[in-house]
Design a protein around this motif. Structure first.
Motif, PDB file in Angstrom:
ATOM      1  N   GLY A  21     -10.159   0.800  -2.991  1.00 28.44           N
ATOM      2  CA  GLY A  21     -10.403   0.229  -4.300  1.00 28.44           C
ATOM      3  C   GLY A  21     -10.180   1.255  -5.389  1.00 28.44           C
ATOM      4  O   GLY A  21     -10.575   2.418  -5.265  1.00 28.44           O
ATOM      5  N   SER A  35     -14.208  -2.906  -7.020  1.00 36.00           N
ATOM      6  CA  SER A  35     -13.019  -2.997  -6.192  1.00 36.00           C
ATOM      7  C   SER A  35     -13.225  -2.569  -4.745  1.00 36.00           C
ATOM      8  O   SER A  35     -12.301  -2.700  -3.941  1.00 36.00           O
ATOM      9  CB  SER A  35     -11.903  -2.129  -6.803  1.00 36.00           C
ATOM     10  N   ARG A 328     -10.105  -5.691  -7.117  1.00 35.24           N
ATOM     11  CA  ARG A 328      -9.160  -5.326  -6.049  1.00 35.24           C
ATOM     12  C   ARG A 328      -8.073  -6.393  -5.945  1.00 35.24           C
ATOM     13  O   ARG A 328      -8.326  -7.490  -5.419  1.00 35.24           O
ATOM     14  CB  ARG A 328      -9.908  -5.196  -4.741  1.00 35.24           C
TER      15      ARG A 328
END
Length: 359
Positions: A21, A35, A328
């Motif tokens: 991420g 993320s 993400r």
């Protein structure tokens, strides 16, 4: 002198790169990282003190057998200590499982899209990935996965809840699937997000392991327990599989700090459940708000949500970053967004609402 390069294994050609991420920018407008499915809370009570004390002896090697942690896990789950194996996060243990079962000519079956490490660790071993598409609802298609089994199949991953979609498969379909899997094929339930499940029809994989010698359960301390930076996970499996995991483990792979932190975290389970409960409440709030905005959101039982955006994926991720949160993206497919602090979730929801209006 010869200019020939050292010979490397052909299986390494074309291995996809694991994409962590994206971090929040240190000097830009981004304030929150959503993320990596990290726990936004600090370590559980007592964990920091335990790790600080353990740090005084990190000039020494850790206990390679992780004996104290193994004993704690065996007691916590009511299994023999010989059925527990530890490793560097659940992904480390997953790689050990493939090393122990699969090589050139063998097949590893898993849903797709699912955890992006699966194709990487499969290809590293020289085995062949068999990717079975998710259903239109972004759920494992267990019937199709069972149909994909051949005499070359050695291992099957079932990520439950599935990363990155958050969807689950329930008891009846899991048991029907297991009945179709040959007894010499290992079925691995990757339950990295188990603590966030609230659907009573989703069984604990450990209950299935007790009845079936070809079932292995993966867990981690990285998500709900908030020890992502210390890299400690474990498997619960019957003796032949657990013994193979101990053989394929990197010597001294799990640091003493990680072992001590994991033990302390297990002993702070009441506080853990409270934190997980708060994140689940936030999950419900975020999903309800997204659906009210008009988004189609699969039912999630993890600490993240999935939005299938197709060609708009990269633009959406960019809009979120400009607003102050990193999500993400999976290019051409969708975005996975971790449930974080309430402030971070609010920023994300505002960004999603603005993007929706412009679609």
């Amino acid at each position: 002198m010869s200019e020939t390069s050292p010979k490397l294994r052909a299986e390494l050609e074309g291995i996809p790169t694991y994409k962590p991420g994206k971090p929040a920018a240190a000097d830009g407008p981004v304030a929150y990282k959503l993320s990596s499915n990290e726990n936004p809370y600090p370590p559980l009570p007592g964990v920091m003190e335990t790790v600080t004390a353990a740090a005084c002896s990190f000039n020494r090697y850790p206990d390679m057998a992780c004996a104290a942690l193994t004993a704690e896990l065996a007691e916590r789950f009511g299994v023999p200590a010989s059925h527990v194996a530890t490793g560097t996060g659940s992904v480390g243990v997953a790689q050990q499982l493939i090393q122990a079962t699969s090589g050139p000519g063998d097949e590893v079956v898993y849903a797709w899209r699912s955890f992006e490490a699966y194709p990487i660790i499969t290809q590293i071993s020289g085995a062949t990935s068999v990717q079975v598409p998710l259903t239109p609802g972004d759920v494992h298609d267990l019937d199709a996965m069972a149909d994909a089994i051949t005499d070359r199949t050695r291992l099957i991953f079932v990520c439950n809840p599935n990363n990155p979609t958050g969807t689950v498969v329930r008891r009846a379909e899991l048991e029907r699937f297991l009945d179709r899997v040959p007894s010499d094929v290992l079925v691995v339930f990757d339950e990295a997000y188990r603590e966030f499940i609230r659907d009573p029809e989703v069984p604990d994989g450990v209950t299935l392991y007790r009845e079936r010698p070809n079932v292995c359960v993966l867990r981690t301390f990285s998500k709900a327990y908030g020890l992502a930076g210390l890299r400690v996970g474990f498997a619960i499996a019957h003796e032949p599989v657990a013994a193979a995991l101990r053989k394929t483990a990197v010597p001294f792979g799990v640091s003493q700090l990680a072992q001590e932190a994991a033990i302390a975290s297990l002993r702070a389970e009441d506080e853990l459940l409270g934190r997980v409960g708060s994140l689940v409440c936030e999950r419900v709030r975020v999903v309800d708000a997204l659906r009210a905005q008009g988004w189609t959101v699969p039912e999630t039982q993890a600490n993240f949500v999935w939005l299938r955006l197709g060609e708009r994926t990269t633009d959406f991720a960019g809009a979120c970053e400009q607003a102050g949160v990193v999500v993400r993206p999976f290019a051409g497919e969708g975005v996975r967004v971790t449930i974080g602090e309430a402030e971070a979730n609010d920023i994300f929801l505002k960004a999603a609402e603005a993007f929706r209006r412009e679609m």
